[in-house]
Design a protein around this motif. Sequence first.
Motif, mmCIF file in Angstrom:
data_model
loop_
_atom_site.group_PDB
_atom_site.id
_atom_site.type_symbol
_atom_site.label_atom_id
_atom_site.label_comp_id
_atom_site.label_asym_id
_atom_site.label_seq_id
_atom_site.Cartn_x
_atom_site.Cartn_y
_atom_site.Cartn_z
ATOM 1 N N GLY A 1 32.102 8.999 68.168
ATOM 2 C CA GLY A 1 31.554 9.191 66.819
ATOM 3 C C GLY A 1 31.587 10.653 66.416
ATOM 4 N N ARG A 2 31.218 11.514 67.361
ATOM 5 C CA ARG A 2 31.234 12.963 67.090
ATOM 6 C C ARG A 2 32.660 13.430 66.767
ATOM 7 N N LEU A 3 33.625 12.927 67.544
ATOM 8 C CA LEU A 3 35.016 13.335 67.310
ATOM 9 C C LEU A 3 35.509 12.859 65.944
ATOM 10 N N MET A 4 35.078 11.626 65.565
ATOM 11 C CA MET A 4 35.451 11.115 64.235
ATOM 12 C C MET A 4 34.899 12.019 63.143
ATOM 13 N N LEU A 5 33.650 12.455 63.369
ATOM 14 C CA LEU A 5 32.994 13.333 62.398
ATOM 15 C C LEU A 5 33.781 14.635 62.243
ATOM 16 N N GLU A 6 34.190 15.210 63.377
ATOM 17 C CA GLU A 6 34.954 16.461 63.336
ATOM 18 C C GLU A 6 36.277 16.277 62.595
ATOM 19 N N LYS A 7 36.909 15.121 62.884
ATOM 20 C CA LYS A 7 38.209 14.857 62.302
ATOM 21 C C LYS A 7 38.094 14.676 60.791
ATOM 22 N N GLU A 8 37.056 13.925 60.383
ATOM 23 C CA GLU A 8 36.894 13.581 58.980
ATOM 24 C C GLU A 8 36.504 14.805 58.146
ATOM 25 N N LEU A 9 35.541 15.591 58.638
ATOM 26 C CA LEU A 9 35.029 16.693 57.815
ATOM 27 C C LEU A 9 35.668 18.037 58.149
ATOM 28 N N GLY A 10 36.463 18.051 59.204
ATOM 29 C CA GLY A 10 37.262 19.228 59.531
ATOM 30 C C GLY A 10 36.491 20.548 59.528
ATOM 31 N N ASP A 11 36.876 21.444 58.640
ATOM 32 C CA ASP A 11 36.315 22.795 58.612
ATOM 33 C C ASP A 11 34.864 22.855 58.160
ATOM 34 N N GLN A 12 34.395 21.770 57.557
ATOM 35 C CA GLN A 12 33.037 21.825 57.020
ATOM 36 C C GLN A 12 31.971 21.724 58.103
ATOM 37 N N VAL A 13 32.341 21.204 59.255
ATOM 38 C CA VAL A 13 31.338 21.051 60.314
ATOM 39 C C VAL A 13 31.804 21.688 61.622
ATOM 40 N N GLN A 14 30.801 21.960 62.433
ATOM 41 C CA GLN A 14 31.086 22.422 63.786
ATOM 42 C C GLN A 14 30.105 21.685 64.690
ATOM 43 N N THR A 15 30.604 21.005 65.711
ATOM 44 C CA THR A 15 29.700 20.189 66.521
ATOM 45 C C THR A 15 29.508 20.780 67.919
ATOM 46 N N THR A 16 28.334 20.490 68.472
ATOM 47 C CA THR A 16 27.986 20.928 69.819
ATOM 48 C C THR A 16 27.327 19.748 70.507
ATOM 49 N N TYR A 17 27.585 19.566 71.794
ATOM 50 C CA TYR A 17 26.794 18.539 72.484
ATOM 51 C C TYR A 17 26.233 19.087 73.787
ATOM 52 N N VAL A 18 25.099 18.522 74.190
ATOM 53 C CA VAL A 18 24.516 18.829 75.490
ATOM 54 C C VAL A 18 24.478 17.513 76.253
ATOM 55 N N GLU A 19 25.131 17.467 77.403
ATOM 56 C CA GLU A 19 25.240 16.196 78.130
ATOM 57 C C GLU A 19 24.242 16.122 79.280
#
Lengths: 307, 357
Positions: free
Chosen positions: B50-68
């Motif tokens: 889901g996070r990767l889809m978000l990055e792909k869809e919104l591209g430059d508008q978002v930057q994602t980080t995760y803590v596993e």
Amino acid sequence: MTELIIASIMTMMTAATPLVFAATGELVAEKSGVLNLGVEGMMLIGAVFGFAAVTLTGEPLLGLAVGILTGLFASMIFAVLTLSLLSNQVATGLALTIFGTGLSALVGLDYVGKTIEQIRAIYIPVLTDLPIVGRLLFGHDPLVYAGILILGLTHWFLKHTRWGMILRAVGDSDQSAHAIGYPVIAIRYAAVAFGGAMAGLGGAYLSLVYTPLWAEHMTAGRGWIALALVVFASWRPTRVLLGAVLFGGITILQLNAQAAGLGIPASFMSMLPYIATIVVLVLISRDATRIRLNAPACLGRPFRAER
Amino acid sequence: MKKLMKLTAIALASALALTAGTASADKLKVGFIYLGPPGDHGWTYAHDQGRLMLEKELGDQVQTTYVENVPEGPDSERAIAKLAETGHELIFTTSFGYMEPTLKVAKRFPNVKFEHATGYKDSDNVSTYVARFYEGRYVQGVIAGKVSKTNTIGYIASFPIPEVVRGINAFLLGAHSVNPDIKVKVVWVYTWFDPPKEADAAKVLMDQGADIITQHTDSTAALQAAAERGLYAFGQASDMIHFGPKTQLTANVNNWGPYYIARAKAVLDGTWSTANTWDGMAEGMVVMAPFTNMPADVAALATKTAESIRSGNLHPFTGPIRNQAGEVVVPAGAVADDGMLAGMNFYVEGVDDKLPE
């Protein structure tokens, strides 16, 4: 019903096997007088490197070998620190476990979620098909037999060979062994190495046979159980097998009881092996002669040659 | 000891994850707290997709980080707060056990938007979201009822919370709708992710005669254990067909991507507000993996069942439904309301287990 019993015994044997490996190795190390609490860490290292090797090459035997070698290598870090540099064995062992947990997690990052071809149970035509005993005797995976074989050889080595007796002498009275001229430190290095190799193999068994995948901290305390098992077996290889089946078996029985809807609390059953260990500890400490007979007298004590 | 190691692991993981992203002022920073590793091919994997889809869809508008690998409970508070402190404006906490820590951190950071998965408590800046996984489990039950030869299904359950109990009930109702002789054996493993234990549970259930395994835990170990014995299993949270090409019947695929995109867009255009989202097959949040390893007529029935649920013609919890004591909890012709579903703490009649307290 018979089918259920046979199936449960088969499952218990696979649950016991990693414990058999790790506990046999630790038993030899302890018999030489070295207490290595890093079993859990060495198992994890063996598990992750063994898995990585199979992922990269597709060779299960190579994976087992890598598991053994990396476990051995990890135990050598411990050996240099405690035997050559005389650091505290308990603290160093704990550090090795923490190190192994971290290192395996780091190395394993690339291997999470990958899968490999599992090492499968053997099948011998006719023999495996025999009713009841067929699968019990001839239907396990090859490592189950290896575990029992190594255990038997260890028993024979410690009890009936010259070097086995020397190893025990080193664990019982390092100064006397040294006075007679035996290389105490070298023998302890060898015993710790064997312990590390077996812990690595136990770990590789988990990631290559038990569940063909790598997951962070997948040993989930089995290294600690192996340590408890050595005490439970009062340092006798023959009892390690019994203990391993009991310790591994309890988990399986606990799940079995749930699946059968018996309503025994899971946590109660999981507690049983540890209670058994405490009971054994209490029993053996009541009888001073028995401790002298079995427990290595120099366990955990650093050796410094006195000339 | 174990706790100490876990803490070390979190510290390591947070350090790794947080240094990975470089700050940039004009992008919306979106943070994710994961229970397991993204490579578990189960729950966390699905969120990461889901996070990767978000990055792909919104591209430059978002930057994602995760803590596993963030353990549930109080320990997670620091990890969530860390994301909030480092400029993340939208934070998804993706497991039930993060509920209280999320609310606590949310109070300290009123300008940050939080989204808690599978929980039931919200606030001005905390939304909740969960998928109607039970719809997929009902379909799985229908398939199991048709495919099982021993009429015994093994169910590996994690923790006795409504989410899991609801899944067991839906599965059983689905199975009984086509085969009233089906027995569901339940084993509680009290973990979300412990592959050897999940495999043990699967083996034990197969030892006791189960020929299909289904799970509410996150790893592929149970499916692989079924594959080793040549039996069947259902994938969990993502399509696990790769781990058992001849084993997986279907899988509940958790499709979080569209939701993550919608919520991030809402923050970007300033329309974000507290919501309690509970979407299912109709909205595409729950997707069934292809129906494999089963006869064509069963696959057709499964497709039809899924279609009826999607169109709203079939509700898995349609009365009459009785609890284990035989009392009618949902009268004939009615369907269980969301309140009952959300707090479900009883087994329906026919589950071969006593619910742990």
